[in-house]
Design an enzyme around this catalytic site. Structure first.
Site, short mmCIF file in Angstrom:
data_model
loop_
_atom_site.label_atom_id
_atom_site.label_comp_id
_atom_site.label_asym_id
_atom_site.label_seq_id
_atom_site.Cartn_x
_atom_site.Cartn_y
_atom_site.Cartn_z
N GLU A 95 15.36 -12.59 0.57
CA GLU A 95 15.61 -11.16 0.71
C GLU A 95 15.96 -10.85 2.17
O GLU A 95 15.17 -11.12 3.07
CB GLU A 95 14.36 -10.37 0.31
N GLU B 120 4.14 -3.82 -5.67
CA GLU B 120 5.58 -3.64 -5.94
C GLU B 120 6.27 -4.26 -4.75
O GLU B 120 6.18 -3.73 -3.64
CB GLU B 120 5.95 -2.16 -6.00
N CYS C 86 14.62 -2.17 -2.00
CA CYS C 86 14.02 -3.34 -2.67
C CYS C 86 14.89 -3.81 -3.81
O CYS C 86 14.99 -5.00 -4.07
CB CYS C 86 12.64 -2.96 -3.18
N LYS D 60 -1.91 4.66 3.77
CA LYS D 60 -1.48 4.13 5.07
C LYS D 60 0.03 3.97 5.04
O LYS D 60 0.57 3.08 4.40
CB LYS D 60 -2.12 2.77 5.39
P1 NAD Z 1 5.80 -5.04 4.70
O1 NAD Z 1 5.19 -5.81 3.57
O2 NAD Z 1 5.94 -5.71 6.00
O3 NAD Z 1 4.93 -3.71 4.99
C1 NAD Z 1 4.59 -2.83 3.96
C2 NAD Z 1 3.27 -2.17 4.32
O4 NAD Z 1 2.27 -3.17 4.40
C3 NAD Z 1 3.29 -1.45 5.67
O5 NAD Z 1 2.55 -0.25 5.55
C4 NAD Z 1 2.56 -2.43 6.57
O6 NAD Z 1 1.89 -1.82 7.65
C5 NAD Z 1 1.57 -3.07 5.63
N1 NAD Z 1 1.17 -4.41 6.07
C6 NAD Z 1 1.90 -5.30 6.77
N2 NAD Z 1 1.18 -6.41 7.04
C7 NAD Z 1 -0.04 -6.20 6.49
C8 NAD Z 1 -1.24 -6.98 6.43
N3 NAD Z 1 -1.33 -8.17 7.00
N4 NAD Z 1 -2.30 -6.45 5.77
C9 NAD Z 1 -2.24 -5.24 5.21
N5 NAD Z 1 -1.14 -4.45 5.25
C10 NAD Z 1 -0.05 -4.93 5.87
O7 NAD Z 1 7.15 -4.47 4.12
P2 NAD Z 1 8.23 -3.56 4.89
O8 NAD Z 1 8.96 -4.43 5.85
O9 NAD Z 1 7.59 -2.31 5.39
O10 NAD Z 1 9.18 -3.13 3.68
C11 NAD Z 1 10.17 -3.96 3.18
C12 NAD Z 1 9.70 -4.66 1.92
O11 NAD Z 1 9.28 -3.69 0.96
C13 NAD Z 1 10.82 -5.43 1.26
O12 NAD Z 1 10.34 -6.69 0.87
C14 NAD Z 1 11.15 -4.58 0.03
O13 NAD Z 1 11.73 -5.28 -1.03
C15 NAD Z 1 9.82 -4.03 -0.32
N6 NAD Z 1 9.94 -2.84 -1.18
C16 NAD Z 1 9.62 -2.96 -2.50
C17 NAD Z 1 9.75 -1.87 -3.36
C18 NAD Z 1 9.40 -1.97 -4.83
O14 NAD Z 1 9.23 -0.93 -5.47
N7 NAD Z 1 9.28 -3.17 -5.39
C19 NAD Z 1 10.21 -0.65 -2.85
C20 NAD Z 1 10.52 -0.56 -1.49
C21 NAD Z 1 10.37 -1.67 -0.66
#
Ligand code: NAD
Length: 494
Positions: free
Chosen positions: A398, A266, A300, A190
């Site tokens: 963050e 992650e 991230c 997804k």
């Molecule tokens: P997010 O957590 O809002 O969304 C990530 C994914 O989760 C999306 O596909 C989203 O649709 C899904 N999601 C959101 N709410 C959900 C729920 N209630 N249930 C199930 N799935 C759900 O994150 P974002 O805003 O897309 O990305 C930014 C974040 O990602 C930052 O915190 C960043 O640090 C992190 N990130 C981490 C890494 C790593 O390797 N540690 C790499 C890239 C980004």
């Protein structure tokens, strides 16, 4: 390869968008017929309306993945056979770099100069690396002695659910898919609702490369319905997630509420960059700018906290501000642009909110303005706050944008204490010419990756992931296979 801004604009104008769900080897509409707009943050224009997957579609995708896994059309192939298919996929990605790069650039605003030289070639490279590694790994035989043969086999888990963010849409999907597929699993991916387009093209290319139907399914949709349904699904064996810490924790809850599937989060970061007085200040300042401005700070492992020895704070800050001049903000299709718009209005509002908070917590040293261009207000200038107290919100939370918090330190112990005083532990950087100090500070930093005299060191060969609330599990490297396989003992008496 496209070489001029005019070429990229022309190509973008003629770009084809795949906008269905990809299930069982073909595109289809969502079961409930819903669609959502995916918007170009550079100009606030709708790119296309994408099929909106919900729980019914996740059920169909998981059922397709399960059928494919159980009949062995992929899981039953030898590692060398899987390697051949994934190498063909890597080659197809290389042939389609301009289109894949454009999809990410239009969908989430990253500069085309980055998506075409880093993200899309990176995806090909990561598929190739994992493909080439998979037939070099041997299983084990336990030292039982004669009369017993105890084999320790590495076997695929089954159906993997993968949920990824929008900041590196193609590469975050690749980091999950390459090891998951190489080890013989089937996958339901997804993508983030902000950036589903490159994953849909990737699925099509995987089919063209010879990946059997049902092995890779891509279901765009929203987190709270499609993402949640995947997290709660009783027939998913492991859920690999990259995204925020808040949602990572939700996936652990979904697992507990359903079938105790493995969950590998992650998540977020607030990575410190430590500059000691003996550092190469000019290089450190240049790379500190990269550490917070690359991908508009939507990284991230962005080095969003800058800890600098008080004796060089002024010189360093001046050089850093000068270094931001090399990061022009602008149209992501312009090859001169190094910082595009943030991914969407809601996120730009959030980052602008942190700039307001920062103004009340510390001294704004540079930038701080939000700009409207070509009908979009998602452009935020490189923003630097100086003398930020370690307990300020902009030093602890963050932001995920081009906002840097500079905090001075007095000695090594002070630097390590401030660096580790965070709920996150994803990455850290250390700048010093003293090798003993570099190693001793690296030992004490709570971070999955410590870069010395550089920032954000990363390769297919080295594991990437965090400590503390930055999550666990590792993407990339040989160790990434651990998440996608189980150890099975087969004991023969003879
Ligand atoms: P997010 O957590 O809002 O969304 C990530 C994914 O989760 C999306 O596909 C989203 O649709 C899904 N999601 C959101 N709410 C959900 C729920 N209630 N249930 C199930 N799935 C759900 O994150 P974002 O805003 O897309 O990305 C930014 C974040 O990602 C930052 O915190 C960043 O640090 C992190 N990130 C981490 C890494 C790593 O390797 N540690 C790499 C890239 C980004």
């Amino acid at each position: 390869m496209t070489t001029s801004t005019a070429d990229w604009r022309a190509r973008a104008a003629g770009l084809k968008f795949r906008n269905g769900l990809f299930i069982d080897g073909a595109f289809r509409d969502a079961a409930k017929g819903g669609r959502f707009d995916t918007v170009n943050p550079a100009n606030a224009q709708v790119l296309t309306a994408v099929a909106r997957g919900t729980a019914d579609d996740i059920d169909a995708a998981v059922a397709s993945a399960r059928r494919a896994f159980n009949d062995g059309r992929w899981s039953g192939k030898s590692p060398a056979e899987r390697k051949e298919v994934l190498l063909r996929l890597a080659a197809l990605i290389r042939e389609n770099i301009p289109e894949l790069a454009l999809l990410d650039t239009l969908d989430m605003g990253k500069p085309i100069g980055d998506s075409s030289t880093i993200d899309a070639p990176g995806s090909a490279h990561f598929f190739q690396w994992h493909a080439e590694a998979i037939d070099k790994l041997y299983d084990e035989i336990a030292p039982t002695g004669r009369g017993d043969l105890a084999m320790i086999r590495r076997v695929p888990l089954g159906v993997i659910g993968a949920v990824v963010p929008w900041n590196f849409p193609l590469d975050m999907a690749t980091w999950k898919l390459a090891p998951a597929l190489a080890t013989g699993n089937s996958v339901v991916l997804k993508p983030a609702e902000q950036s589903p387009l490159s994953a849909l093209m990737l699925a099509e290319l995987a089919s063209e490369a010879g990946l059997p139907d049902g092995v890779l399914n891509v279901v765009p949709g929203f987190g709270e319905d499609a993402g949640r349904a995947l997290g709660l699904h009783p027939d998913v064996d492991a859920l690999v997630f990259t995204g925020s810490t808040k949602v990572g924790k939700l996936f652990m809850t979904y697992s507990g509420q359903s079938n105790m599937k493995q969950v590998w989060p992650e998540t977020g970061g607030k990575s410190p960059n430590l500059v000691f007085a003996d550092a190469d200040i000019e290089k450190a300042a240049e790379m500190a700018a990269f550490g917070i401005l690359f991908n508009s700070g939507e990284v991230c492992s962005a080095n969003s906290r800058l800890l600098v020895h008080r004796s060089v704070q002024e010189e360093f800050t001046e050089r850093l501000i000068a270094a931001t001049a090399a990061w022009p903000l602008g149209d992501p299709l312009d090859l001169a642009t190094r910082m595009g718009p943030l991914v969407e209005k809601a996120h730009a509002d959030r980052v602008a909110g942190y700039i307001d908070i920062g103004r009340s917590e510390a001294r704004l040293a540079h930038g701080g303005e939000r700009e409207t261009r070509t009908g979009s207000d998602c452009y935020i200038q490189p923003t630097i706050f100086n003398n930020v107290p370690p307990d300020a919100r902009i030093a602890r939370e963050e932001v995920f944008g081009p906002l840097l918090a500079i905090t001075p330190f007095d000695d090594e112990a002070d630097a390590v204490r401030i660096a580790n005083d965070s709920e996150y532990g994803l990455a850290a950087s250390v700048w010093t010419k003293d090798l003993s100090r570099a190693l001793s500070v690296s030992d004490r930093l709570h971070a999955g990756t410590v870069s010395v005299n550089t920032v954000d060191a990363l390769s297919a060969m080295t594991p990437f992931g965090g400590m503390k609330q930055s999550g666990f599990g590792r993407d990339l490297s040989i160790h990434s296979f651990d998440k996608y396989s189980a150890l099975k003992t087969v004991w023969v008496k003879y």
